[in-house]
Each structure stands twice: as C-alpha cells, then as structure tokens.
Design an enzyme around this catalytic site. Sequence first.
Site, short mmCIF file in Angstrom:
data_model
loop_
_atom_site.label_atom_id
_atom_site.label_comp_id
_atom_site.label_asym_id
_atom_site.label_seq_id
_atom_site.Cartn_x
_atom_site.Cartn_y
_atom_site.Cartn_z
N ASP A 83 0.83 -1.21 0.00
CA ASP A 83 0.00 0.00 0.00
C ASP A 83 0.87 1.26 0.00
O ASP A 83 1.98 1.26 0.54
CB ASP A 83 -0.91 -0.03 1.25
N TRP B 124 2.91 7.99 -2.46
CA TRP B 124 4.31 8.17 -2.91
C TRP B 124 4.33 9.13 -4.10
O TRP B 124 5.16 10.04 -4.16
CB TRP B 124 4.89 6.81 -3.30
N HIS C 150 2.47 3.60 -9.02
CA HIS C 150 2.25 2.18 -9.31
C HIS C 150 3.45 1.59 -10.07
O HIS C 150 3.85 0.46 -9.83
CB HIS C 150 0.96 1.99 -10.11
N GLU D 4 -12.29 -5.09 -3.96
CA GLU D 4 -12.88 -3.76 -3.75
C GLU D 4 -12.18 -2.69 -4.61
O GLU D 4 -12.69 -1.58 -4.73
CB GLU D 4 -12.77 -3.35 -2.27
N LEU E 257 11.07 -20.47 -5.13
CA LEU E 257 10.17 -19.58 -4.38
C LEU E 257 8.81 -19.67 -5.04
O LEU E 257 8.72 -19.70 -6.27
CB LEU E 257 10.68 -18.13 -4.48
N LEU F 153 -6.54 -4.87 7.62
CA LEU F 153 -6.25 -5.97 6.69
C LEU F 153 -6.93 -5.80 5.33
O LEU F 153 -6.57 -6.49 4.37
CB LEU F 153 -6.63 -7.32 7.32
N GLU G 280 1.69 -13.46 12.37
CA GLU G 280 2.20 -12.23 12.99
C GLU G 280 1.89 -11.07 12.04
O GLU G 280 1.98 -11.22 10.82
CB GLU G 280 3.72 -12.33 13.21
#
Length: 248
Positions: free
Chosen positions: A28, A33, A45, A75, A139, A203, A215
Amino acid sequence: MIAPLANSAAKSHKSASFVPRHVAIIMDGNGRWASARHLPRIAGHKKGADAVKTTVRAAAEMGIEVLTLYAFSSENWRRPASEVADLMGLLRLCLRQEMHNIKERGICLKVIGDYTRLDQDLVSLLNQAIEITANNTRLTLVFALNYGAQDELVHVTKRIAEQARKGDLDPEDIDVGTIESLLYTHDLPPLDLVIRTSGEKRLSNFLLWQAAYAELLFIDTLWPDFGSEALKAAVEEYARRERRYGGL
Ligand code: IPE
Ligand code: IPE
Ligand code: MG
C-alpha cells in the site's frame, strides 16, 4: 475440545535466524508516494512494480518459501476506471516482460482470487505464466488478483453447501480442515507473517482466515520505497516474536 497443535510450525521460537516460510504483503501507498512528488498516481504504481521485482529477488535469496502479494483487491474495482485500466496495463506489461525471467529464476507463480474476471488476454497471460513455472521450486510467488477474503469464504461455503446437498458431505463432519482444503491457499504452507506498508493498520479483506495466527507487521514505509532492507528488517522483527497459538 481443541486438540494440541502437532504441527512443527506451531512451536514457539525466539531464534533470530528464523525465516518465515510464508510471508504476505499488503503493498500500500503507491498513490501517496506519487502525490508527495506531484506525480500522477500511475508513477507510484510503476515504482511499486519495481519494488515488487526487488522484493521477490530478496525473498528468494532469504529462503522464504512463499511470498503472497496483494496486487488488486475485489474492492479496488471501486476506483476510477482510468486507474483500474492503468493497473491492469501495468500488470500486462510486467507479465510480458518478466514471465520468462520468473521461469529462469526458479520461481513458481500462482494466483489467488477470482482472476478469471480480468480481461481475457490477462487471464491467458496469467495461465501461461502459471503453466510454464509450475515445476519451479525455489520460491512460490502468489499474486492476489481480484482477491477478497470474504468472497473466498463465500466461495468455500457454497462448495460445502453443494457437497452437503448432494449427500457427499455430512454437516457433522465439517471441520477446520474441510474449510482449509477449499481455500485458494489450500496448497500453501500456513501464513506466518503479514506486512502492510504505508502506515494503515487494517487488513482490507486480505487473507482473513489464514491470518488467524499470523504475525502482523504494520510499517510506515510506502510500498515504492520497500525493498530488500525493509524485508530483512521485517523478517528480523518476526524472529523476535514469540508465537503461542493460545498455548503457553
Ligand atoms: C497500493 O497503493 C496499490 C493498490 C491498491 C493497487 P494505493 O494505490 O492504494 O496507494 P494509496 O493508498 O492511495 O497511497
Ligand atoms: C489494499 O489496499 C489492497 C491492495 C494493496 C491491493 P487499499 O489501498 O485498496 O486498501 P484501503 O482501501 O485503504 O483499505
Ligand atoms: Mg491504498
């Protein structure tokens, strides 16, 4: 009766060298920025997309197994059409430019969320990227696209209701495992750490079920400024936490 956790991931730890297996990031602050620099939001972006590349590389080097990135929420369609188009355009460009690089670097790409609602050419590009990287193991990079945790849980509930209606599932047998087996994340390790950049402390409908014992780390850095140092600091903070899962 709640059974004791047998899972080794459930053991508490304090080791500073502990690397989380599964990290998720709410990326976010791109807009802020850009505004701070009197630039259009798309500039934020674009810089955010560079931060994605740096972070993915750093995650692989640190030995993180799964990196899940919240790229577009269910959303985010509420944003002006021009911004949605800019975000989709950027995703298209990045996929075209990076798909083969991702494959060569041993990264396995997955998507969570109802991404089939994106433009058809994007769906095809994503399916192609998922397919060509499916056997990679260095990964796992998961993009959350048109993802919403509430939608995910509605989708799971419908599947369970259908199975019960057909007589394939006794409602008495529904447990945590039934739900987990139907989540988009069913084949991923448990979520260890959720990072949100930009100072917001919520969240925003991301991995609500999966975050039950993750966490949470909220940092002020705006996403375009995030990178390997910030990821390293987040993992160090994670290693200082003691996870207890309700036990002692
Ligand atoms: C995150 O940055 C990118 C997406 C949600 C796609 P934002 O666009 O939300 O940036 P802010 O919150 O307006 O600064
Ligand atoms: C969450 O950020 C979604 C993504 C990072 C993709 P938002 O900027 O959309 O969240 P809110 O609207 O501030 O809660
Ligand atoms: Mg935002």
